[in-house]
Write an enzyme that holds these catalytic residues in place. Structure first.
Site, PDB file in Angstrom:
ATOM      1  N   SER A 140      23.431  33.764 -56.148  1.00 41.14           N
ATOM      2  CA  SER A 140      22.601  33.912 -54.950  1.00 41.14           C
ATOM      3  C   SER A 140      21.746  35.159 -55.106  1.00 41.14           C
ATOM      4  CB  SER A 140      23.500  34.052 -53.712  1.00 41.14           C
ATOM      5  OG  SER A 140      22.761  34.439 -52.574  1.00 41.14           O
ATOM      6  N   TYR A 153      30.738  36.552 -48.678  1.00 40.20           N
ATOM      7  CA  TYR A 153      29.721  35.779 -49.387  1.00 40.20           C
ATOM      8  C   TYR A 153      28.996  36.674 -50.390  1.00 40.20           C
ATOM      9  CZ  TYR A 153      25.907  32.487 -50.195  1.00 40.20           C
ATOM     10  OH  TYR A 153      25.012  31.629 -50.783  1.00 40.20           O
TER      11      TYR A 153
END
Length: 248
Positions: A140, A153
């Protein structure tokens, strides 16, 4: 030029297991591999999403439930495949904005996003070694940036970068390549609260060099490249696919 025009039937005769493939980015990647000739097994943990994805099934694209938190289930699935695995795509991932500072939630997100990538990679290893296959992990832009609303996350996607590099070096002598893509802001259900709000959507677009949001289709070509023989000397790499957002 679309990815089908570039890759054609590059993946004919190849088998791809794609975890987290019943919606969003994962579904787009699953369809991309299938469009280019691969036999794709796309898995997910949500019965609702699985039911919705079944409408996308075709002879070389199937959907099934797999709980990536369950070591025994993961091992059994790859034992069933045997040596018939050329590409493993770890696209499973969740975010719990605002709740990840709770320890239980933090650990639960970490297990799905990071631990399971190692779990699936280890289970896939014998088949990947036999076929000299490769792994594509999904990192990400938060592998490089910080978002205090999603500490787990952020940490898990940063960990994906380290895991990608470690696996590439551990298994390189076996002919297994391990790479990752790092998506940015793409229009998915997960990011809908942002792209559906005009001011926030525009602010994000203006930071990106491309001055727009990404689509899930923007991720297909880069993934196919990394999984193809064209990237035969590429391993341990993380390819940002974020329109230049994280460098803005």
């Amino acid at each position: 030029m679309g990815y089908q025009e570039v890759f054609g039937t590059t993946f004919a005769g190849k088998t791809v297991l794609l975890s987290g493939g019943t919606g969003g980015i994962g579904l787009a990647l699953a369809k991309g591999f299938a469009d280019c000739g691969a036999t794709v097994i796309a898995t997910g943990g949500s019965e609702k999403r699985l039911a919705g994805a079944q409408a996308q099934a075709r002879p070389n694209l199937s959907f099934e439930r797999l709980d990536v938190r369950d070591h025994d289930a993961v091992r059994a699935r790859f034992e069933k495949l045997g040596e018939l695995v050329d590409v493993l795509v770890n696209c499973q991932g969740v975010a719990r904005p605002g709740d990840e500072w709770d320890e239980e939630t933090f650990l639960a997100v970490m297990d799905i996003n990071l631990n399971s990538a190692m779990r699936l990679a280890r289970a896939a290893y014998p088949g990947l070694k036999a076929r000299r296959g490769n792994i594509i992990n999904v990192a990400s832009m938060l592998s490089y940036l910080a978002d205090p609303t999603v500490p787990s996350y952020t940490a898990s996607k940063t960990g994906i970068v380290g895991l990608t590099r470690a696996l590439a070096h551990q298994w390189g002598a076996d002919g297994i390549r391990v790479n990752a893509i790092a998506p940015g802001y793409h229009k998915t259900e997960m990011t809908k609260p942002l792209w559906s709000e005009p001011e926030a959507a525009d602010r994000i677009a203006q930071r990106a060099a491309a001055k727009r949001w990404g689509t899930v289709e923007d991720l297909v070509g880069p993934t196919l490249f990394l999984a193809s023989d064209a990237a035969g000397f590429v391993t341990g790499a993380v390819l940002p696919v974020d329109g230049g957002y994280h460098t803005g």
